[in-house]
Design a protein around this motif. Sequence first.
Motif: not given
Length: 339
Positions: A4-33
Amino acid sequence: MNFEELKSAAKENLKGFCRVCSFCDGKACRGEVPGMGGVGTGSSFIANVEALSEIKLNLRTIHDAKEPDISIEIFGEKLSMPVLAAPITGTNYNMGGKISEENFIKMVISGSKEAGTLGMCGDGGNPVFYESGIKAIKEENGDGIAIIKPRENTEILERAKRAEEAGALAVGIDIDGAGLITMALMGQPVGPKTKEELKQIITKTKLPFILKGIMTVDEAEMAVEIGAKAIVVSNHGGRILDHTPGVAEVLPAIAQKVKGKITIFADGGVRSGVDVLKYLALGADAVLIGRPVIIGAFGGGKEGVKFILEKFAKELKQAMILTGCKDIKSVDEKILYKK
């Protein structure tokens, strides 16, 4: 450090590019290429995850598989687990740039080695992408694999030579990157290869050669025919062609035809050690993970990458205990539930 600490830090550092969703399934970032999502509707990314989720396992607990051995051998090198870090580039335009390309790939290659396995480096429009990867592999005495974009053959061979000089364990092409938008935007177009073009590369390379991006039986058989040592069954994380099937849907037919003739890696949608076990049961010899490694690097650097890989290893062991598998060779379709 915990997950959880790892994910929290990653979410901060990836802000605006990856939401670090609770489960990464590609639905929140559709088309973001460029970005971290799948191309177009995102259906190919989503298909990787959903195809794996639809596979069920048989629970077995009357057996002697109490301490599973998850080690494997790839190209003559013993690894602690059948899990490798996939080739990933583009920290600036895909991940926000909080970590430089050079530092990122160093984290991946070094963290993978410390976990007892291997990381792959990638290629891209900026020369620093490949240069950083080769440098990282050389610094780790060759413990890494170099993957090159499907450029002109002369350019591929030049890069393969540099991988040889760095002592890399193997080299390959992510032929599934043939239509990458980001490469075209950087003025370095890539494209498909004929069998003859691939033969020319393979015969001039001293290292074991990998073809990454195989999604059909006929192309898997071609890879064997032209002398490749391994394939990666992959749709490039769903980032190049919309509406492909998930890797878990096509892997069994491919394995049925070429298992034992060529090393088979599977790549796409892996989120846990249980997913690793599913791919192995479907016919893969080893599995690549991409997005979880990014979370590890952006959340905890080299140690974060090591943490993620070791987490997958622990989950794999536990799943093997609960399905009656004492080693990787004993994992097969008998552990899969079929109606």
